[in-house]
Design a protein around this motif. Structure first.
Motif, short mmCIF file in Angstrom:
data_model
loop_
_atom_site.label_atom_id
_atom_site.label_comp_id
_atom_site.label_asym_id
_atom_site.label_seq_id
_atom_site.Cartn_x
_atom_site.Cartn_y
_atom_site.Cartn_z
N UNK A 1 -4.56 -15.38 2.34
CA UNK A 1 -3.88 -14.46 1.43
C UNK A 1 -4.73 -13.19 1.33
N UNK A 2 -4.19 -12.18 0.68
CA UNK A 2 -4.94 -10.97 0.37
C UNK A 2 -4.95 -10.78 -1.14
N UNK A 3 -6.10 -10.38 -1.65
CA UNK A 3 -6.23 -10.06 -3.08
C UNK A 3 -6.33 -8.55 -3.19
N UNK A 4 -5.42 -7.97 -3.92
CA UNK A 4 -5.41 -6.53 -4.15
C UNK A 4 -5.83 -6.27 -5.59
N UNK A 5 -6.80 -5.39 -5.76
CA UNK A 5 -7.25 -5.01 -7.09
C UNK A 5 -6.92 -3.55 -7.32
N UNK A 6 -6.27 -3.27 -8.43
CA UNK A 6 -5.85 -1.91 -8.77
C UNK A 6 -6.17 -1.66 -10.24
N UNK A 7 -6.91 -0.60 -10.52
CA UNK A 7 -7.18 -0.19 -11.89
C UNK A 7 -6.18 0.91 -12.25
N UNK A 8 -5.48 0.73 -13.37
CA UNK A 8 -4.46 1.70 -13.79
C UNK A 8 -4.57 1.97 -15.28
N UNK B 1 0.83 -1.21 0.00
CA UNK B 1 0.00 0.00 0.00
C UNK B 1 0.86 1.26 0.00
N UNK B 2 1.88 1.29 0.85
CA UNK B 2 2.76 2.46 0.91
C UNK B 2 3.52 2.65 -0.40
N UNK B 3 4.01 1.57 -0.97
CA UNK B 3 4.76 1.65 -2.23
C UNK B 3 3.86 2.16 -3.36
N UNK B 4 2.61 1.69 -3.41
CA UNK B 4 1.68 2.16 -4.45
C UNK B 4 1.34 3.63 -4.25
N UNK C 1 1.85 7.16 -6.81
CA UNK C 1 0.67 7.91 -7.23
C UNK C 1 -0.56 7.10 -7.54
N UNK C 2 -0.59 5.83 -7.16
CA UNK C 2 -1.80 5.03 -7.37
C UNK C 2 -2.88 5.56 -6.43
N UNK C 3 -4.03 5.91 -6.98
CA UNK C 3 -5.08 6.59 -6.24
C UNK C 3 -5.86 5.69 -5.30
N UNK C 4 -6.17 4.48 -5.69
CA UNK C 4 -7.00 3.63 -4.85
C UNK C 4 -6.80 2.17 -5.13
N UNK C 5 -7.03 1.36 -4.09
CA UNK C 5 -6.96 -0.08 -4.24
C UNK C 5 -8.14 -0.71 -3.50
#
Length: 112
Positions: free
Chosen positions: A58-65, A17-20, A24-28
């Motif tokens: 586990x955790x599933x992270x979804x990111x739209x870019x 989360x911190x790295x994203x 500049x990644x806005x939301x996850x």
């Protein structure tokens, strides 16, 4: 536009989360999931009885870019989630054909 689905170890969430945020990644979106791959689970002892834990947390992270941000985002997740041990996870990329921000009605890359 691309959707990145990353399956990671739960204790790596803050690092990812911190790295994203830094790039500049806005939301996850984060979802708690269970599964296994080559790791195949493990055995545990509970009240003197041994049992097999087939599905690991586990955790599933979804990111739209945007397409332009794809490579940097993948690299960032990979570096932040890496422990060098089995079970670090996987990253899956799929196309987004349309995105719409409900509040404003913006669509396409503006909605991301």
């Amino acid at each position: 536009m691309k959707m990145i689905n990353a399956i990671i170890k739960p204790f790596k969430l803050d690092d990812v989360r911190e790295a994203l945020s830094e790039i500049g990644v806005q939301g996850i979106t984060v979802t708690e999931v269970k599964g296994f791959g080559r790791q195949k689970g493990h055995t545990e002892l509970y009240r003197g009885a041994e049992y097999v834990v087939d599905f690991l947390p586990k955790l599933k992270i979804e990111v739209a870019v945007t397409d332009a941000a794809l490579d940097q985002t993948i690299e960032t997740i990979t570096k932040a989630a890496n422990t060098g041990k089995i079970g670090d996870g996987k990253i899956f990329i799929s196309d987004i054909t349309q995105a719409i921000r409900i509040r404003t009605g913006e669509s396409g890359e503006e909605a991301i």
